[in-house]
Design an enzyme around this catalytic site. Structure first.
Site, PDB file in Angstrom:
ATOM      1  CD  GLU B  49      -1.764  -2.364   1.710  1.00 19.81           C
ATOM      2  OE1 GLU B  49      -0.472  -2.651   2.057  1.00 19.81           O
ATOM      3  OE2 GLU B  49      -2.772  -3.024   1.821  1.00 19.81           O
ATOM      4  CG  PHE B 111      -9.640  -9.307  11.528  1.00 23.77           C
ATOM      5  CD1 PHE B 111      -8.549  -9.623  11.810  1.00 23.77           C
ATOM      6  CD2 PHE B 111     -10.278  -9.593   9.944  1.00 23.77           C
ATOM      7  CE1 PHE B 111      -7.742  -9.670  11.047  1.00 23.77           C
ATOM      8  CE2 PHE B 111      -9.198  -9.612   9.092  1.00 23.77           C
ATOM      9  CZ  PHE B 111      -7.826 -10.112   9.442  1.00 23.77           C
ATOM     10  CD  GLN B 112      -7.439  -6.986   7.536  1.00 24.59           C
ATOM     11  OE1 GLN B 112      -8.285  -6.803   6.628  1.00 24.59           O
ATOM     12  NE2 GLN B 112      -6.160  -7.533   7.149  1.00 24.59           N
ATOM     13  CE  LYS B 161     -17.960  -6.274   3.922  1.00 22.84           C
ATOM     14  NZ  LYS B 161     -16.777  -6.711   3.106  1.00 22.84           N
ATOM     15  CG  MET B 478      23.101  11.865   2.918  1.00 25.74           C
ATOM     16  SD  MET B 478      24.380  12.730   2.266  1.00 25.74           S
ATOM     17  CE  MET B 478      23.413  13.407   0.842  1.00 25.74           C
TER      18      MET B 478
END
Lengths: 162, 564
Positions: B49, B111-112, B161, B478
């Site tokens: 993502e 959940f999630q 949802k 760097m």
């Protein structure tokens, strides 16, 4: 220097955390913050007392205005404004001290809103000077608990040249 | 017309003229994915993502349009945070849609579930949680409006949802007005007058340009002003490309790794025309000695940028393009008898002398290694400045900024503010979708590329000809450079001795892999790799301990440069 900011915000979930998060994330001070709906039910007024140098205050105001849910920000510090805070103070008040406490309460035009055998709860409304003074005076009797609303303020209707 | 929330979302994206969505599906967004094929836009599935957000960001930077990203709830949403913060710091318009658990479960540690609106609050321009399908269309409209207007930035919309499943009579708002948000675009005429006065009476003016010039598409006006008034131009990292890097009035990047000429110019100018910059610490060095001889004009769309770090003579809160346009009309209208070329001739001569005394250079003798700077120069020669260059972060980024000349705006995609390693490759993928026939090259380091290397699968799946040039020095260069210069060569955790075989890795993913080990092969192999229609990694083994110079140590004055 202490500044009082009067802020109109959209009354929606998360708006308080957007404002509070801005202060904590950027390291700005909050001395007090209060918020409640106005007569228009979609709009709340926040009053924030903060301290900082002029350049910091300028940033705070600009950053607040940049928040999408903030409608208006006014710095009342350079305007004529009225400000008040309400404080509830629970103070130890055994028989021997009670008369003295009530005398102080009377001088400061406080209300006694709860009484018990050895404690009194006072309601004080005033500007910061008055509140500092009474807290200072009551301390020697033993302040058990204190609840403060934080400053609420409005611009005066008539603004006079200094 | 009655639609489900999922259909409302997709129909609204269509009306916002979205062409590509970068995303990754999950449980909370299945309803949306279920409808996807009925709509005309392309959905690009990345492999992480974070990469979806960077790709949307790269698409936005390259095209000037808003990038769109769609991910699921919980970890899908939290994985977007770095991408969102990257876009926020660089003012890039993207709209990120995140799935969310059903409204009845919000707050239940479902959940999630993640409070993504809370998590992203400090790094978005604005965010929304849509709790009712009746608010959905307006929220999407507002999200695009906020992302694209004013100082652009990322906006996140959290979509439970059940809201995606609920039905509603669809209506998409046309024009919208928000009482708490109305960006100010028009320059103030009195301030324009003050700038004209300053231009008349100063002798050493300098245009100092940043990402705001690119964001407001002001290059044409900038070029007019610089060329007609003979004003030298320098830029921030984010400003590269806003003025053609191959023009004689361009004197390069300013700041920590800026050119000698640019840093000297800024501290000797008597008028600094700062356009679309925010005076970041990497640019100003020690603030008390920054541009101390100059009166500063600061043009920026964001009032908070003004007087945040430096105090200025003439603040102008407005759109950069309109401000430069207004300056042009004023100058045209006045029919000034000023001979600008003569007035600024000595000053330009002085900057040219600085440029000549300390040009961008590097030591090539005493080592047989390929020099990383050489690789960038070769890329420039091969592409003639016509490629879209994405970079990772670190030495690769600075060399790409120093040794490639950007002819046009939106041809450099780099994480300037946040400095996000792993940004460049997915951003290049996004840019390739905006410009399918352009050559898009990610200039990477062997450290950075491993932060999003899984996107090789995306590039291969969509047959994107994205090229990755790895300046492979076996170090996190760097940080190693800082350790060498300021931490007594204590190379703690900056040596990458067990790197994968990048050529074999590219091949395993189905991309092409090339390795360059000798100086004489650099150009030929790059040329060959750039000609292929497939994604390719070009692993260039470069000098392991090369440093980026000039360098202004953190907190020092711009003129205190460590030189080659």
């Amino acid at each position: 220097m202490r500044h009082v900011l009067s802020i109109l915000v959209e009354n929606e979930p998360g708006v308080l955390s957007r404002v509070a998060g801005l202060f904590s994330g950027r390291g700005f001070n909050i001395e007090s913050l209060n918020v409640a709906p106005t007569l228009e039910k979609e709009v709340s007024r926040m009053t924030i007392c903060t301290t900082g140098e002029e350049q910091i205050i300028e940033q705070i105001i600009k950053q607040l205005r940049k928040l999408i849910t903030v409608i208006k920000v006014v710095d009342l510090t350079h305007l004529q404004a009225v400000e008040r805070e309400m404080v509830l103070i629970k103070v130890g008040a055994e028989d021997s001290k009670r008369a003295e406490i009530l005398r102080i309460a009377d001088i400061f035009r406080c209300k006694v809103i709860d009484v018990a055998a050895s404690e009194l709860t006072l309601e004080i409304i005033g500007d910061q000077g008055k509140i500092r003074a009474i807290i200072n005076l009551l301390q020697r009797f033993g302040i058990k608990e204190i609840a403060r609303t934080g400053t609420g303020a409005l611009r005066r209707s008539m603004q006079f040249e200094d | 017309m009655e639609l489900t929330g999922a259909q409302v979302l997709l129909e609204s994206l269509r009306r916002e003229e979205v062409e590509v969505i970068f995303g990754y599906p999950g449980g909370a967004t299945i309803d949306i994915y279920n409808e996807m094929s009925k709509y005309p836009f392309k959905h690009v599935m990345t492999r992480h993502e974070q990469a979806a957000v960077h790709a949307a960001d790269g698409y936005a930077r390259a095209s000037g349009k808003a990038g769109v990203c769609l991910v699921t709830s919980g970890p899908g949403a939290t994985n977007t945070v770095t991408g969102i913060a990257t876009a926020y710091m660089d003012s890039i318009p993207i709209v990120v849609f995140t799935g969310q658990v059903p409204t009845c479960l919000i707050g239940n540690d479902a959940f999630q579930e993640a409070d993504i609106v809370g998590i992203t609050r400090p790094c978005v321009k604005h965010n929304f949680l849509v709790k009712d399908v009746k608010d959905l269309a307006l929220t999407i409209k507002q999200a695009f409006y906020i992302a694209r207007t004013g100082r652009p930035g990322p906006v996140l919309v959290d979509l439970p949802k059940d809201v995606m499943q609920a039905k509603i009579e669809y209506e998409y708002p046309g024009e919208i007005h928000m009482r708490s948000y109305s960006p100010h675009y028009e320059p103030n005429a009195r301030q324009i007058g003050k700038v004209i006065d300053l231009l008349r009476f100063t002798r050493r003016p300098l245009l100092f340009v940043g990402g705001g010039v690119i964001g407001s598409n002001a290059s044409e006006e900038l070029i007019w002003l610089a060329k007609n008034l003979h004003i030298p131009v320098i830029g921030t990292l984010m400003g590269l490309g806003s003025f053609p890097g191959n023009e004689p009035l361009w004197f390069g990047m300013v700041g920590m790794h800026g050119t000698y000429a640019a840093n000297m110019a800024i501290n000797n100018a008597d008028l600094l025309l700062a356009v679309g910059v925010r005076f970041d610490d990497r640019v100003t060095g020690k603030l008390s000695s920054f541009a101390e001889k100059a009166k500063i004009v600061h043009i920026d769309i964001d009032p908070t940028s003004i007087r945040k770090n430096v105090s200025v003579e003439v603040p102008m809160v407005c759109d950069c393009r309109r401000a430069l346009k207004a300056l042009r009309s004023e100058i045209d209208a006045a029919g000034e008898p000023v001979n600008w070329e003569e007035k600024h001739g000595d000053w330009i001569g002085k900057i040219q002398a600085w440029q000549k005394s300390q040009p961008m250079s590097y030591e090539i003798n005493g080592s047989t290694y390929i020099k990383p700077q050489m690789v960038i120069e070769s890329i420039y020669e091969l592409t003639k400045g016509r490629a879209i260059i994405a970079t990772e972060v670190g030495q690769n980024q600075m060399w790409a900024a120093q040794f490639y000349k950007y002819h046009k705006p939106r041809t450099l995609l780099t994480s300037g503010g946040l400095g996000t390693m792993g940004y460049g490759f997915p951003a290049a993928i996004g840019a390739q979708f905006a410009f399918p026939s352009s050559l898009v090259i990610d200039i990477a380091g062997d450290g950075s590329i491993q932060m999003n290397i899984q996107e090789l699968a995306t590039a291969v799946s969509y047959e994107l000809p994205v090229k990755i040039v790895i300046l492979n020095n076996g170090h996190l260069g760097m940080v190693r450079q800082w350790q060498e210069l300021f931490y007594n060569r204590n190379y703690c955790s900056t040596c990458l001795h067990k790197n994968p075989d990048f050529v074999a890795l590219a091949k395993a993913y189905g991309a092409e892999g090339y390795r360059i080990e000798k100086r004489e092969n650099v150009k030929d192999v790059l040329k060959q790799a750039f000609a292929t229609k497939r994604p390719a990694i070009i692993d260039v083994l470069v000098e392991p301990e090369e440093n980026v110079y000039p360098m202004v140590p953190a907190g020092a004055s711009l003129t205190d440069m460590l030189l080659v």
